[in-house]
Write a protein that holds these residues in place. Sequence first.
Motif, short mmCIF file in Angstrom:
data_model
loop_
_atom_site.label_atom_id
_atom_site.label_comp_id
_atom_site.label_asym_id
_atom_site.label_seq_id
_atom_site.Cartn_x
_atom_site.Cartn_y
_atom_site.Cartn_z
N ASP A 63 0.84 -1.30 0.08
CA ASP A 63 -0.05 -0.08 0.11
C ASP A 63 0.90 1.05 -0.08
O ASP A 63 1.86 1.44 0.86
N TYR A 64 0.65 2.16 -1.06
CA TYR A 64 1.44 3.36 -1.14
C TYR A 64 0.37 4.52 -1.31
O TYR A 64 -0.43 4.62 -1.85
N ARG A 65 0.66 5.32 0.14
CA ARG A 65 -0.37 6.56 -0.04
C ARG A 65 0.48 7.86 0.22
O ARG A 65 1.49 7.81 0.86
N GLU A 66 -0.05 8.82 -0.45
CA GLU A 66 0.54 10.12 -0.40
C GLU A 66 -0.41 11.18 0.54
O GLU A 66 -1.46 11.42 0.06
N LYS A 67 0.08 11.64 1.73
CA LYS A 67 -0.66 12.48 2.41
C LYS A 67 -0.63 13.96 1.86
O LYS A 67 0.30 14.34 1.62
N PHE A 68 -1.86 14.39 1.89
CA PHE A 68 -2.04 16.05 1.40
C PHE A 68 -1.29 16.87 2.43
O PHE A 68 -0.46 17.89 1.83
N ALA A 69 -1.28 16.50 3.63
CA ALA A 69 -0.43 17.35 4.44
C ALA A 69 1.00 17.40 4.23
O ALA A 69 1.49 18.48 4.54
N ALA A 70 1.51 16.47 3.51
CA ALA A 70 2.86 16.32 3.02
C ALA A 70 3.20 17.60 2.18
O ALA A 70 4.46 18.02 2.24
N ALA A 71 2.24 18.06 1.56
CA ALA A 71 2.40 19.24 0.68
C ALA A 71 1.94 20.30 1.04
O ALA A 71 1.58 21.35 0.44
N GLY A 72 1.34 20.49 2.37
CA GLY A 72 0.78 21.64 3.01
C GLY A 72 -0.67 21.96 2.25
O GLY A 72 -0.81 22.99 2.08
N ARG A 73 -1.55 20.78 1.88
CA ARG A 73 -2.45 21.02 0.96
C ARG A 73 -3.72 20.27 1.75
O ARG A 73 -3.39 19.32 2.55
N TYR A 74 -5.00 20.52 1.38
CA TYR A 74 -6.15 19.99 1.93
C TYR A 74 -6.59 19.13 0.52
O TYR A 74 -6.30 19.09 -0.34
N PRO A 75 -7.02 17.61 0.95
CA PRO A 75 -7.80 16.84 0.02
C PRO A 75 -8.82 17.54 -0.66
O PRO A 75 -9.52 18.27 0.12
N GLY A 76 -9.01 17.58 -2.01
CA GLY A 76 -10.14 18.18 -2.64
C GLY A 76 -11.31 17.48 -2.37
O GLY A 76 -11.47 16.25 -1.88
N GLN A 113 1.92 -7.17 5.16
CA GLN A 113 1.42 -5.76 4.64
C GLN A 113 2.82 -4.71 4.68
O GLN A 113 3.63 -4.73 5.65
N VAL A 114 2.88 -4.15 3.47
CA VAL A 114 4.08 -3.14 3.26
C VAL A 114 3.21 -2.05 3.12
O VAL A 114 2.59 -1.78 2.05
N MET A 115 3.34 -0.92 3.97
CA MET A 115 2.74 0.29 4.03
C MET A 115 3.86 1.44 3.87
O MET A 115 4.76 1.51 4.68
N ILE A 116 3.67 2.16 2.73
CA ILE A 116 4.38 3.26 2.43
C ILE A 116 3.72 4.51 2.28
O ILE A 116 2.94 4.70 1.85
N GLN A 117 4.24 5.66 3.08
CA GLN A 117 3.45 6.83 3.22
C GLN A 117 4.43 8.17 2.82
O GLN A 117 5.52 8.19 3.27
N LEU A 118 3.93 8.92 2.00
CA LEU A 118 4.78 10.00 1.60
C LEU A 118 4.45 11.28 2.96
O LEU A 118 3.20 11.52 2.97
N MET A 119 5.40 11.52 3.84
CA MET A 119 5.09 12.38 4.89
C MET A 119 5.38 13.85 4.60
O MET A 119 5.09 14.80 5.25
N SER A 120 6.52 13.99 3.70
CA SER A 120 6.96 15.45 3.41
C SER A 120 7.17 15.21 2.00
O SER A 120 7.93 14.46 1.38
N HIS A 121 6.59 16.35 1.24
CA HIS A 121 6.94 16.38 -0.07
C HIS A 121 8.06 17.42 -0.65
O HIS A 121 8.09 18.46 -0.05
N ASP A 122 8.74 17.18 -1.64
CA ASP A 122 9.60 18.19 -2.21
C ASP A 122 9.42 18.19 -3.63
O ASP A 122 9.38 17.27 -4.27
N GLU A 123 9.10 19.29 -4.29
CA GLU A 123 8.62 19.49 -5.63
C GLU A 123 9.94 18.90 -6.70
O GLU A 123 9.61 18.75 -7.73
N ASP A 124 11.16 18.76 -6.08
CA ASP A 124 12.21 18.62 -6.87
C ASP A 124 12.51 16.86 -6.69
O ASP A 124 13.38 16.75 -7.28
#
Length: 742
Positions: A63-76, A113-124
């Motif tokens: 399972d791979y999930r990207e958290k919107f908080a990681a990019a300082g955003r709200y889910p749409g 279970q293998v769970m991967i989460q994006l916790m902080s985003h970098d545009e680069d």
Amino acid sequence: MIPKVYKEVIDLGDGREISIETGKLAKQAHGSVVVQSGKCMLLCTVVSNYKQADVDFLPLTVDYREKFAAAGRYPGGFFKREARPSDGEVLTMRLVDRVLRPLFPKDYHSETQVMIQLMSHDEDVMPDAMAGLAASAAIQLSDFPFECAISEARVGRVNGEFVINPSRAQLAESDIDMMIGASADSVMMVEGEMDEISEEEMTEAIKFAHEAIKVQCAAQERLAEAFGKKEVREYDPEREDEDLQKKIHEMAYDKVYAVAKGGSSKKERGAAFGEIKEEIKATFSEEELEDFGDLVSKYYRQAEKAAVRDLTLNEGLRLDGRKTTDIRPIWCEVDYLPSTHGSSVFTRGETQALATVTLGTSREANQIDMPSYEGEETFYLHYNFPPFCTGEARPIRGTSRREVGHGNLAQRALKGMVPDDCPYTVRVVSEVLESNGSSSMATVCAGTMAMMDAGVQMKKPVSGIAMGLISDADSGKYAVLSDILGDEDHLGDMDFKVTGTADGITACQMDIKVKGLSYEILVNALQQARDGRLHILEKLTDTIETPREDVKSHAPKMVTVRIPNEYIGALIGPGGKVIQELQKETGCTIVINEDPVTEEGIVEILGTGQDGINAVLAKIDSITFKPVVGNTYKVKVIKMLDFGAVVEYLDAPGNEVLLHVSEIAWARTENASDVLSMGEELEVKYFGIDSRTRKEKVSRKALLEKPEGWKPRPPRDNNGGRDNRSRDNRGRDNRNRDRNKD
């Protein structure tokens, strides 16, 4: 107190680094790591139950999930909480799963279970390129029975130079976007898209990525040693019986070999293999079958696999009677569905795909809203795989991960051939109607023909083929199989799908099931795939050689025009009144976007009737009409006034201007109606903005010859005949003087 942290750093060789850290977060998981590059941080945790599940496969969930908080955003959307995974997240899950799954023991059946989460985003930094590294690193810290460390890396090529894990900006300039999964010894997975590269270039890209992966695998091993390598857990292995295995092999092998050599259809072959299995089971009592019936089925499958593989290696024959390089019979058809904008049927052997194309405006673009990427796709492809295509009846539970993955592969194969100036949003839908091997490649072929049938001006047609491999490490024999069957996919050592034009590869997906596949075999497979692709491509172009010059009569025509920014509001009108009425009157769809660079308005006009499109264009011309000083224009009288006539430009209906009574004729004119009449058409000269009235000025008399002896009226003097009423002479000065005397 912060616990002790263990860390390893990977140098990417160009000033960038990837760090792997453990010991601080999620310590109750069986293994956890934080992988970081720049400001991008992934948390990966792994857990596997100690009790074996009552199934005959590995119940692994990645399972791979990207958290919107990681990019300082709200889910749409309405609910401000992350919900079902996006297609982008599903694709990342598949990339990781395909590399991890083969490295667990075949008899390990614990829920994992293998769970991967994006916790902080970098545009680069593109996080999906580090997901495989994170998953493997966490497993290395666990006690799972897992063969060896692996990693994944993205490779791009910018200005002729390969780049590991390029940024999204670099990727936009790259002609290669490939994800490679490998251990230190073997390449295991390849997936990506390319700009018509050669087979040799693709091989070089894989080699480049593999060298970087070796470094990442070594870093995981160092981290595990520093953290403290755990003893591999014990688990209950599957029951084995060598004597029974040998007995089943002797009973089944020759019979299966004979059926396989007969070159029968999928249905006939399945029935024959089923009879052999039932004959073998009939030799055992009910008590024996109840005791070890599962082993009988298992060993029969092994014998069947061995017989089919040996047939190909020894005699170069395959289950359906073909040789290793033969392609199944193909037939194609376009314009099959009368109401779609484009359609095609592609049938290869027992695999069939029906593709449709729908054309729309930018309003129909596929919106992508992920924490790591926001954008839109004006070309996208959806792939459907219903149960009936394999003769099954099973529950339908929405779009599967497999459907997302296969559709994405076909989309990547085709999207590079959609011209940049294509005005439409193009949606391709592939309905798989029969499947016995590589329905995703059938989708590519059907999609190509459907787009050409719809009038999409593709740069070049694209075809695709699925390749297989059967090899024997002991003897060194191997056979590369062109256009594999479903059965050959299951029993073979490689499933390799490759798509491309006559000039190069556009996409690929490869899963290798054996260790140490040599690059020599890989190159041979690619070359054989090229021959197969060109054969299939010829069948496609025999059916439809080039895209239709125009869209079909019932399909919408698209016209795009640009207007100055200041006219956007006038075209929309107050509350959208103008554009809504225009759409209603013409039957066209009108979409207005703003160019972020020039700030011009981009107006898309979509309609099935040319008259309606012309009416919209005329309205736009009218709204954006701007007369040029000194030019002559034809006008029509639409209103009479005491001081002149209101005239409308014939070239721009709705644009009105006052023709003042003094500009109608050289002779003095008291009333405009003395010279002009309603509806009369005439010519006027445009003089721009009058300096005195600050209004637009046009003149009819400027285009007429002056009457003989005509003299201009004398201008009024400064006082205008009102000397005694001027501001400075109103008889008030004497009053002031009189007051002063008092």
